[in-house]
Scaffold this active site. Structure first.
Site, PDB file in Angstrom:
ATOM      1  N   ASN A   1      31.992  37.378  40.837  1.00  0.00           N
ATOM      2  CA  ASN A   1      32.126  37.645  42.273  1.00  0.00           C
ATOM      3  C   ASN A   1      30.778  37.482  42.976  1.00  0.00           C
ATOM      4  OD1 ASN A   1      31.459  40.021  40.789  1.00  0.00           O
ATOM      5  ND2 ASN A   1      32.004  41.327  42.499  1.00  0.00           N
ATOM      6  N   MET A   2      30.851  37.048  44.223  1.00  0.00           N
ATOM      7  CA  MET A   2      29.634  36.775  45.002  1.00  0.00           C
ATOM      8  C   MET A   2      29.793  37.319  46.423  1.00  0.00           C
ATOM      9  SD  MET A   2      29.117  32.817  43.666  1.00  0.00           S
ATOM     10  CE  MET A   2      27.897  32.427  44.915  1.00  0.00           C
TER      11      MET A   2
ATOM     12  N   HIS B   1      35.629  35.868  45.040  1.00  0.00           N
ATOM     13  CA  HIS B   1      36.039  36.659  43.885  1.00  0.00           C
ATOM     14  C   HIS B   1      35.795  35.868  42.596  1.00  0.00           C
ATOM     15  CE1 HIS B   1      38.835  39.642  46.187  1.00  0.00           C
ATOM     16  NE2 HIS B   1      37.663  39.500  46.754  1.00  0.00           N
TER      17      HIS B   1
ATOM     18  N   GLU C   1      37.617  35.147  40.065  1.00  0.00           N
ATOM     19  CA  GLU C   1      38.624  34.165  39.681  1.00  0.00           C
ATOM     20  C   GLU C   1      38.468  32.893  40.518  1.00  0.00           C
ATOM     21  OE1 GLU C   1      38.992  37.291  40.481  1.00  0.00           O
ATOM     22  OE2 GLU C   1      40.707  38.250  39.514  1.00  0.00           O
TER      23      GLU C   1
ATOM     24  N   CYS D   1      43.192  40.670  42.016  1.00  0.00           N
ATOM     25  CA  CYS D   1      43.739  41.221  43.265  1.00  0.00           C
ATOM     26  C   CYS D   1      44.816  40.268  43.804  1.00  0.00           C
ATOM     27  CB  CYS D   1      42.620  41.411  44.291  1.00  0.00           C
ATOM     28  SG  CYS D   1      42.018  39.886  44.991  1.00  0.00           S
TER      29      CYS D   1
ATOM     30  N   CYS E   1      43.580  36.805  44.878  1.00  0.00           N
ATOM     31  CA  CYS E   1      43.306  35.842  43.805  1.00  0.00           C
ATOM     32  C   CYS E   1      44.596  35.326  43.167  1.00  0.00           C
ATOM     33  CB  CYS E   1      42.421  36.469  42.733  1.00  0.00           C
ATOM     34  SG  CYS E   1      40.729  36.650  43.302  1.00  0.00           S
TER      35      CYS E   1
HETATM   36 ZN    ZN Z   1      40.382  38.831  43.736  1.00  0.00          ZN
END
Ligand code: ZN
Length: 294
Positions: free
Chosen positions: A89-90, A102, A104, A129, A132
């Site tokens: 994640n960024m 995210h 993914e 989530c 994603c």
């Molecule tokens: Zn996500």
């Protein structure tokens, strides 16, 4: 080895450390393992495909940029080639949360930008989530994509996203990661401009046809390219800047040290990436941003 991996490396079993050492000791380790490297690592460490993906998660999570949440998520995408792609994640200080990437999305985009043809599975250290799950439903692997989570039985995207809505509901037949070349041309020969154009030519925008690409030049002169990825549900679309930032970060470069950026998009697009691109880059301290049109 890149310093960001040191803490995670210390937690790995010795057999995996010795298997990964020749690969990860390189300072330019590209946050992926080729199919041949995967084969060698499996044979030395004794891990199977799934166990290896789980074991690599701490290293993937070490690539996270989390100035807001301090919550590090790692993902490993496995391509049909056998390659493994890291994702994390960024978040970006000073930019709206909507600009967040995210883990993914990061791993999927990483695989796509390295021209992987399709994904077999994604392994994540936390449950994906809803955003994603929808993002991954755009992929050409469809709902058959395998999802592996710690402590859960292996499952598919279809099981995590029942009654899904996706590209096929809108009669879209070219899916995310399918090879495309839109064939746009720009006369300007500047390498950064041509890289941004290449991103646009391989972008996935079947809903708006507003294809776009972004190229970033880091302090050492290296260029990282991103492609726009639209989604059938529109909102989990990933802007081309985010895709380029993914490649910059995964290469171990500082997203806060971007020297120059170019956005390539149509001259009269239905929607434009310009304002969002400029604003997020400004939050990252880059003001040399140019838009070129085709
Ligand atoms: Zn996500």
């Amino acid at each position: 080895m890149q310093a960001r991996f040191h803490d995670a490396w210390a937690t790995l079993p010795a057999s995996l450390q010795s298997a990964l050492e020749p690969i990860m000791s390189a300072n330019d380790f590209p946050a992926m393992l080729t199919a041949d490297q995967v084969k060698a690592v499996k044979s030395i460490s004794g891990l199977d495909d799934d166990a290896l993906a789980f074991a690599l998660l701490p290293l993937a999570a070490a690539c996270a940029l989390t100035p807001v949440s301090h919550f590090k998520v790692g993902a490993i995408a496995r391509g049909i080639s056998g390659n493994l792609y890291f994702g994390a994640n960024m978040e970006f200080s000073g930019a709206p949360l909507q600009q967040t990437i995210h883990a993914e999305q990061c791993a999927v985009t990483h695989a796509w930008l390295r021209n992987e043809a399709s994904l077999v599975s994604i392994t994540v250290n936390y449950t994906p989530c809803g955003h994603c799950r929808q993002f991954m439903n755009e992929l050409n692997s469809g709902t058959g994509l395998h999802i592996h989570l710690p402590g859960r039985p292996a499952s598919t995207l279809g099981q995590y996203l029942p009654d899904s809505f996706g590209p096929k509901d809108l009669d879209i037949t070219t899916l995310l990661m399918d090879p495309v070349d839109h064939g746009y041309k720009i006369a300007e020969t500047d390498a950064l401009t041509q890289a941004a154009l290449e991103g646009a030519n391989h972008s996935h925008a079947p809903y708006s046809n507003s294809h776009s690409g972004v190229a970033l030049e880091t302090a050492d002169g290296t260029i990282y390219t991103g492609r726009y990825a639209e989604n059938a549900a529109f909102n989990p679309s990933l802007p081309p800047l985010q895709a380029a930032l993914i490649m910059t970060n995964l290469a171990g470069k500082d997203c806060g040290a971007i020297r120059r950026a170019v956005l390539a998009e149509g001259s009269q697009p239905m929607l434009t990436q310009w304002d969002a691109t400029q604003a997020t880059l400004a939050a990252l301290g880059c003001s040399d941003v140019k838009c070129v049109t085709f």
